[in-house]
Write an enzyme that holds these catalytic residues in place. Structure first.
Site, mmCIF file in Angstrom:
data_model
loop_
_atom_site.group_PDB
_atom_site.id
_atom_site.type_symbol
_atom_site.label_atom_id
_atom_site.label_comp_id
_atom_site.label_asym_id
_atom_site.label_seq_id
_atom_site.Cartn_x
_atom_site.Cartn_y
_atom_site.Cartn_z
ATOM 1 N N GLU A 90 13.412 -9.361 -42.273
ATOM 2 C CA GLU A 90 13.760 -9.483 -40.860
ATOM 3 C C GLU A 90 12.952 -10.599 -40.186
ATOM 4 O O GLU A 90 11.738 -10.651 -40.297
ATOM 5 C CB GLU A 90 13.490 -8.141 -40.159
ATOM 6 C CG GLU A 90 13.932 -8.099 -38.712
ATOM 7 C CD GLU A 90 13.716 -6.737 -38.073
ATOM 8 O OE1 GLU A 90 14.258 -6.502 -36.978
ATOM 9 O OE2 GLU A 90 13.001 -5.890 -38.659
ATOM 10 N N LYS B 230 21.676 -7.712 -34.658
ATOM 11 C CA LYS B 230 21.170 -6.340 -34.645
ATOM 12 C C LYS B 230 21.697 -5.596 -33.422
ATOM 13 O O LYS B 230 21.513 -6.032 -32.289
ATOM 14 C CB LYS B 230 19.634 -6.380 -34.642
ATOM 15 C CG LYS B 230 18.939 -5.033 -34.748
ATOM 16 C CD LYS B 230 17.436 -5.279 -34.861
ATOM 17 C CE LYS B 230 16.625 -4.001 -34.983
ATOM 18 N NZ LYS B 230 15.184 -4.296 -35.157
ATOM 19 N N CYS C 287 17.025 -3.380 -39.889
ATOM 20 C CA CYS C 287 15.885 -2.510 -39.572
ATOM 21 C C CYS C 287 16.297 -1.230 -38.846
ATOM 22 O O CYS C 287 16.867 -0.334 -39.450
ATOM 23 C CB CYS C 287 14.838 -3.307 -38.788
ATOM 24 S SG CYS C 287 13.185 -2.546 -38.825
#
Length: 277
Positions: free
Chosen positions: A42, A115, A152
């Site tokens: 990430e 994200k 994540c």
């Protein structure tokens, strides 16, 4: 990958370049080994600055596609290797995203995932840095497989993982930055569950080490691959800068889905009223 230098040891540009330079030998090694799809961690080219709330890091964001994706595309083309490249994206002033670009094996930029789920808790003040994603859950037809991306904190939510399966993903990559004491017990629970529930492979990537000046905790690594049965079949260490390589038998997806018929038996129409609530 751990961070080579941090604040107080160089300028922002020097910190970012040091992180890229640290990655390059392992990217090259992946290419030499014949890796077909490579996913980085990430926001791979910076510290994970979200434990602080320093707006100076806004300046590390860049366009996608842009300089870093162009640079990584050279390696993708050189080694005939698909690359998933997570970076901090600047779409426009004040529009900043936690993004992963997908580059095909010939160096072609295929698109990006932003994200969707943004935490603001337990020392990760991400809403200070990122807008929620607005591109849905795309799946990219690469030279080697249909690839989806989750990032994540997304992994805590099964909804997007399911959509990626419905959209045709064969492999879902989850580049992460997560620390011991917060999520480690969930790390090997949630993603094998997504893989088993949807009948696809997952590549789960986490950075290692501690990062100054935040010192939030130890990034515990333990990157791994999990198959459509939910079985982890390759795993990296908790401590080391490391390239994890494994072979995926995509025929296993057909075998698992023929056994369990996830997509035939799923009843999304029965969930509509729950969503309305």
């Amino acid at each position: 990958m751990s961070l080579p230098i941090s604040e107080g040891e160089g300028t922002m540009a020097e910190i970012m370049e040091a992180m890229v330079q640290k990655h390059i030998p392992l990217i090259e090694e992946a290419g030499r080994q014949g890796v077909q799809i490579l996913c980085l961690q990430e926001i791979f080219n910076t510290p994970y600055f979200c434990p602080g709330q320093d707006k100076a890091w806004y300046a590390s964001a860049e366009s996608v596609p842009g300089p870093t994706t162009d640079r990584m595309a050279e390696y993708a083309k050189k080694y005939n290797m698909v690359m998933i490249v997570p970076i901090y994206e600047r779409e426009a002033a004040g529009f900043l995203y936690n993004t992963a670009a997908v580059i095909d094996a010939d160096g072609t930029y295929l698109g990006k995932y932003r994200k969707n789920h943004i935490p603001h808790t337990s020392g990760f003040w991400e809403k200070f840095f990122f807008k929620p994603g607005n591109l849905g859950y795309p799946v990219f037809q690469t030279k080697y497989a249909k690839v989806g991306v989750y990032i994540c904190y997304d992994r805590h939510f099964p909804d997007g993982a399911r959509v990626l399966g419905l959209n045709g993903a064969e492999i879902v990559y989850n580049p992460s930055a997560t620390v011991a004491g917060l999520s480690q017990y969930l790390w090997k629970l949630e993603q094998p569950a997504h893989a088993a529930a949807n009948g696809y492979f997952m590549g789960c990537i986490n950075r290692v080490g501690t990062e100054k000046p935040w010192n939030l905790g130890k990034f515990y690594g333990t990157s791994y691959f999990v198959d459509p049965r939910g079985q982890i079949f390759a795993q990296a260490s908790e401590e080391n800068d490391e390239l994890l390589v494994a072979e995926f038998d995509l025929d296993l997806i057909d075998e698992v889905r023929a056994t369990w018929q996830f997509f035939r038996d799923r009843r999304p129409e029965t969930y509509e009223k729950l969503v309305e609530l």
